[in-house]
Design a protein around this motif. Structure first.
Motif, PDB file in Angstrom:
ATOM      1  N   VAL A 113       0.834  -1.203   0.000  1.00 18.64           N
ATOM      2  CA  VAL A 113       0.000   0.000   0.000  1.00 18.64           C
ATOM      3  C   VAL A 113       0.872   1.258   0.000  1.00 18.64           C
ATOM      4  O   VAL A 113       0.499   2.289  -0.563  1.00 18.64           O
ATOM      5  CB  VAL A 113      -0.966  -0.022   1.205  1.00 18.64           C
ATOM      6  CG1 VAL A 113      -0.199   0.100   2.511  1.00 18.64           C
ATOM      7  CG2 VAL A 113      -2.008   1.086   1.101  1.00 18.64           C
ATOM      8  N   HIS A 114       2.049   1.160   0.621  1.00 12.44           N
ATOM      9  CA  HIS A 114       2.970   2.289   0.649  1.00 12.44           C
ATOM     10  C   HIS A 114       3.511   2.580  -0.755  1.00 12.44           C
ATOM     11  O   HIS A 114       3.518   3.736  -1.211  1.00 12.44           O
ATOM     12  CB  HIS A 114       4.121   1.987   1.618  1.00 12.44           C
ATOM     13  CG  HIS A 114       5.066   3.122   1.813  1.00 12.44           C
ATOM     14  ND1 HIS A 114       4.710   4.321   2.370  1.00 12.44           N
ATOM     15  CD2 HIS A 114       6.397   3.238   1.504  1.00 12.44           C
ATOM     16  CE1 HIS A 114       5.756   5.136   2.421  1.00 12.44           C
ATOM     17  NE2 HIS A 114       6.795   4.498   1.892  1.00 12.44           N
ATOM     18  N   ALA A 115       3.955   1.517  -1.458  1.00 12.27           N
ATOM     19  CA  ALA A 115       4.454   1.704  -2.818  1.00 12.27           C
ATOM     20  C   ALA A 115       3.331   2.135  -3.760  1.00 12.27           C
ATOM     21  O   ALA A 115       3.560   2.922  -4.688  1.00 12.27           O
ATOM     22  CB  ALA A 115       5.097   0.413  -3.318  1.00 12.27           C
ATOM     23  N   LEU A 116       2.119   1.646  -3.514  1.00 13.44           N
ATOM     24  CA  LEU A 116       0.966   2.059  -4.311  1.00 13.44           C
ATOM     25  C   LEU A 116       0.753   3.564  -4.226  1.00 13.44           C
ATOM     26  O   LEU A 116       0.549   4.243  -5.248  1.00 13.44           O
ATOM     27  CB  LEU A 116      -0.284   1.314  -3.827  1.00 13.44           C
ATOM     28  CG  LEU A 116      -1.636   1.793  -4.372  1.00 13.44           C
ATOM     29  CD1 LEU A 116      -1.708   1.583  -5.877  1.00 13.44           C
ATOM     30  CD2 LEU A 116      -2.772   1.075  -3.660  1.00 13.44           C
ATOM     31  N   GLY A 157       3.452   9.843  -7.992  1.00 15.96           N
ATOM     32  CA  GLY A 157       4.541  10.218  -8.885  1.00 15.96           C
ATOM     33  C   GLY A 157       5.906  10.287  -8.223  1.00 15.96           C
ATOM     34  O   GLY A 157       6.832  10.890  -8.782  1.00 15.96           O
ATOM     35  N   PHE A 158       6.063   9.683  -7.035  1.00 16.94           N
ATOM     36  CA  PHE A 158       7.357   9.700  -6.357  1.00 16.94           C
ATOM     37  C   PHE A 158       8.357   8.818  -7.094  1.00 16.94           C
ATOM     38  O   PHE A 158       7.991   7.831  -7.740  1.00 16.94           O
ATOM     39  CB  PHE A 158       7.206   9.208  -4.918  1.00 16.94           C
ATOM     40  CG  PHE A 158       6.567  10.190  -3.989  1.00 16.94           C
ATOM     41  CD1 PHE A 158       7.339  10.958  -3.127  1.00 16.94           C
ATOM     42  CD2 PHE A 158       5.189  10.373  -3.978  1.00 16.94           C
ATOM     43  CE1 PHE A 158       6.759  11.869  -2.276  1.00 16.94           C
ATOM     44  CE2 PHE A 158       4.594  11.288  -3.129  1.00 16.94           C
ATOM     45  CZ  PHE A 158       5.381  12.046  -2.283  1.00 16.94           C
ATOM     46  N   CYS A 159       9.635   9.170  -6.972  1.00 17.21           N
ATOM     47  CA  CYS A 159      10.705   8.345  -7.558  1.00 17.21           C
ATOM     48  C   CYS A 159      11.935   8.415  -6.658  1.00 17.21           C
ATOM     49  O   CYS A 159      13.027   8.756  -7.097  1.00 17.21           O
ATOM     50  CB  CYS A 159      11.024   8.793  -8.978  1.00 17.21           C
ATOM     51  SG  CYS A 159      11.374  10.552  -9.159  1.00 17.21           S
ATOM     52  N   ASP A 160      11.742   8.076  -5.384  1.00 12.43           N
ATOM     53  CA  ASP A 160      12.834   8.155  -4.407  1.00 12.43           C
ATOM     54  C   ASP A 160      13.496   6.810  -4.166  1.00 12.43           C
ATOM     55  O   ASP A 160      14.418   6.706  -3.345  1.00 12.43           O
ATOM     56  CB  ASP A 160      12.302   8.714  -3.079  1.00 12.43           C
ATOM     57  CG  ASP A 160      11.166   7.879  -2.525  1.00 12.43           C
ATOM     58  OD1 ASP A 160      10.519   7.148  -3.311  1.00 12.43           O
ATOM     59  OD2 ASP A 160      10.911   7.941  -1.303  1.00 12.43           O
ATOM     60  N   THR A 161      13.061   5.745  -4.857  1.00 13.72           N
ATOM     61  CA  THR A 161      13.698   4.425  -4.763  1.00 13.72           C
ATOM     62  C   THR A 161      13.934   3.903  -6.170  1.00 13.72           C
ATOM     63  O   THR A 161      13.444   4.474  -7.160  1.00 13.72           O
ATOM     64  CB  THR A 161      12.805   3.431  -3.991  1.00 13.72           C
ATOM     65  OG1 THR A 161      11.602   3.209  -4.741  1.00 13.72           O
ATOM     66  CG2 THR A 161      12.458   3.959  -2.598  1.00 13.72           C
ATOM     67  N   LEU A 162      14.666   2.805  -6.259  1.00 10.14           N
ATOM     68  CA  LEU A 162      14.909   2.217  -7.577  1.00 10.14           C
ATOM     69  C   LEU A 162      13.591   1.773  -8.218  1.00 10.14           C
ATOM     70  O   LEU A 162      13.361   2.018  -9.410  1.00 10.14           O
ATOM     71  CB  LEU A 162      15.868   1.034  -7.453  1.00 10.14           C
ATOM     72  CG  LEU A 162      16.180   0.282  -8.756  1.00 10.14           C
ATOM     73  CD1 LEU A 162      16.789   1.216  -9.793  1.00 10.14           C
ATOM     74  CD2 LEU A 162      17.103  -0.900  -8.475  1.00 10.14           C
ATOM     75  N   LEU A 163      12.723   1.158  -7.434  1.00  7.58           N
ATOM     76  CA  LEU A 163      11.452   0.686  -7.970  1.00  7.58           C
ATOM     77  C   LEU A 163      10.601   1.846  -8.496  1.00  7.58           C
ATOM     78  O   LEU A 163      10.126   1.812  -9.644  1.00  7.58           O
ATOM     79  CB  LEU A 163      10.679  -0.078  -6.889  1.00  7.58           C
ATOM     80  CG  LEU A 163       9.232  -0.455  -7.233  1.00  7.58           C
ATOM     81  CD1 LEU A 163       9.194  -1.353  -8.456  1.00  7.58           C
ATOM     82  CD2 LEU A 163       8.551  -1.111  -6.047  1.00  7.58           C
ATOM     83  N   ARG A 190       8.346   5.387 -12.688  1.00  7.28           N
ATOM     84  CA  ARG A 190       8.187   6.766 -13.171  1.00  7.28           C
ATOM     85  C   ARG A 190       8.682   6.891 -14.617  1.00  7.28           C
ATOM     86  O   ARG A 190       8.160   7.693 -15.401  1.00  7.28           O
ATOM     87  CB  ARG A 190       8.960   7.720 -12.256  1.00  7.28           C
ATOM     88  CG  ARG A 190       8.789   9.196 -12.596  1.00  7.28           C
ATOM     89  CD  ARG A 190       7.338   9.656 -12.450  1.00  7.28           C
ATOM     90  NE  ARG A 190       7.146  11.025 -12.865  1.00  7.28           N
ATOM     91  CZ  ARG A 190       7.260  12.095 -12.073  1.00  7.28           C
ATOM     92  NH1 ARG A 190       7.554  11.935 -10.787  1.00  7.28           N
ATOM     93  NH2 ARG A 190       7.061  13.297 -12.540  1.00  7.28           N
ATOM     94  N   ALA A 191       9.685   6.082 -14.981  1.00 12.25           N
ATOM     95  CA  ALA A 191      10.221   6.117 -16.346  1.00 12.25           C
ATOM     96  C   ALA A 191       9.427   5.235 -17.308  1.00 12.25           C
ATOM     97  O   ALA A 191       9.632   5.320 -18.523  1.00 12.25           O
ATOM     98  CB  ALA A 191      11.686   5.671 -16.341  1.00 12.25           C
ATOM     99  N   TRP A 192       8.518   4.429 -16.776  1.00 16.53           N
ATOM    100  CA  TRP A 192       7.839   3.426 -17.605  1.00 16.53           C
ATOM    101  C   TRP A 192       6.806   4.072 -18.524  1.00 16.53           C
ATOM    102  O   TRP A 192       6.063   4.954 -18.113  1.00 16.53           O
ATOM    103  CB  TRP A 192       7.157   2.399 -16.723  1.00 16.53           C
ATOM    104  CG  TRP A 192       6.942   1.084 -17.422  1.00 16.53           C
ATOM    105  CD1 TRP A 192       5.853   0.714 -18.143  1.00 16.53           C
ATOM    106  CD2 TRP A 192       7.854  -0.008 -17.470  1.00 16.53           C
ATOM    107  NE1 TRP A 192       6.018  -0.542 -18.645  1.00 16.53           N
ATOM    108  CE2 TRP A 192       7.242  -1.018 -18.249  1.00 16.53           C
ATOM    109  CE3 TRP A 192       9.124  -0.235 -16.943  1.00 16.53           C
ATOM    110  CZ2 TRP A 192       7.866  -2.235 -18.499  1.00 16.53           C
ATOM    111  CZ3 TRP A 192       9.738  -1.437 -17.193  1.00 16.53           C
ATOM    112  CH2 TRP A 192       9.117  -2.425 -17.969  1.00 16.53           C
ATOM    113  N   ASN A 193       6.774   3.569 -19.767  1.00 17.87           N
ATOM    114  CA  ASN A 193       5.779   4.006 -20.753  1.00 17.87           C
ATOM    115  C   ASN A 193       4.800   2.851 -20.972  1.00 17.87           C
ATOM    116  O   ASN A 193       5.090   1.897 -21.691  1.00 17.87           O
ATOM    117  CB  ASN A 193       6.460   4.383 -22.069  1.00 17.87           C
ATOM    118  CG  ASN A 193       5.497   4.953 -23.084  1.00 17.87           C
ATOM    119  OD1 ASN A 193       4.282   4.810 -22.965  1.00 17.87           O
ATOM    120  ND2 ASN A 193       6.025   5.609 -24.110  1.00 17.87           N
TER     121      ASN A 193
END
Length: 255
Positions: A167-170, A176-182, A187-190
């Protein structure tokens, strides 16, 4: 009168002979044309056979046969799909080995393990499966390596599967966060070019919260496919690893 009748009979007989002669001439011309056509066809066939024999002899001289020249090259086996798996910190992440093995049956796999998932996802991993964590991104940056890890993973993969999605990653992905590798990869995914599948796993009270519904709507707007909403389980449980793998395989599209 008899002389006149005899004259008429003689003219009719002459006309008949003339018609028969013309018919014979026309028949003879058709036979001649047909014979000429057959002769030309036989000549063309003979020339083709002669050229084949010459070509065959030339290939035999080179150590090959004519059959080697006309056979198509062998068809390469189909390339395996490339799947990027990601695990978040949930109890259902304990099934990570079964999920990896399910995907390895038909795809190449790389794995992202979040910081919170380390409590549930522990070595050993299969030897052929590279594993990436948040530190890997910063290690490359500190070494001044001109490689953007999240971009490299995106370019490599044909599809991405986050199972389970906490739920946290959701909430991070929806915001729109991008503070981890995942989250950086997401965020870069199309999603128009490559599918992204998620399997949310959370407490039932969190699942019924309006915030979760709002985050689901955000994921839907981004084009992310929520497997738990597409595979209806009567008991409310999460799909099994084999079910997740089969669903992705049946619904994957690639550029």
């Amino acid at each position: 009168m008899p002389e006149r009748q005899a004259h008429k009979d003689e003219r009719k007989a002459e006309e008949k002979r003339h018609v028969e002669a013309e018919a014979e001439t026309e028949k003879a011309s058709h036979v001649g044309a047909k014979t000429t056509t057959l002769t030309l066809a036989e000549e063309a066939r003979r020339r083709e056979q002669d050229s084949d024999s010459v070509m065959a002899s030339s290939y035999i001289v080179r150590g090959k046969t004519y059959a080697d020249a006309v056979l198509l090259p062998p068809v390469a086996p189909p390339k395996k799909k490339q799947i990027l798996l990601a695990f978040c910190g949930c109890e259902s992440a304990a099934n990570f080995r079964q999920l990896i093995q399910a995907f390895l049956r038909w795809a190449e796999v790389k794995v992202i393990v979040t910081k919170s998932a380390k409590k549930f996802v522990k070595p050993p991993f299969p030897d052929e499966v590279p594993v990436y964590m948040d530190n890997d991104q910063w290690i490359l940056w500190e070494k001044k390596v001109a490689v953007c890890l999240h971009a490299e993973l995106y370019m490599w993969a044909d599809a991405m599967v986050i199972a389970p999605l906490s739920v946290h990653a959701l909430a991070k992905i929806a915001g729109g966060f991008c503070d981890t590798l995942l989250t950086s990869v997401v965020r870069a995914w199309n999603c128009v070019r490559k599918p992204l599948f998620v399997v949310p796993s959370m407490d039932p009270l969190w699942k019924e919260n309006y915030t979760t519904l709002r985050n689901y709507i955000s994921l839907h707007e981004l084009g992310i496919l929520i497997i738990t909403l597409l595979i209806q389980k009567k008991d409310g449980k999460l799909p099994e690893p084999d079910e997740i793998s089969k669903f992705v395989r049946d619904n994957i599209w690639c550029i």
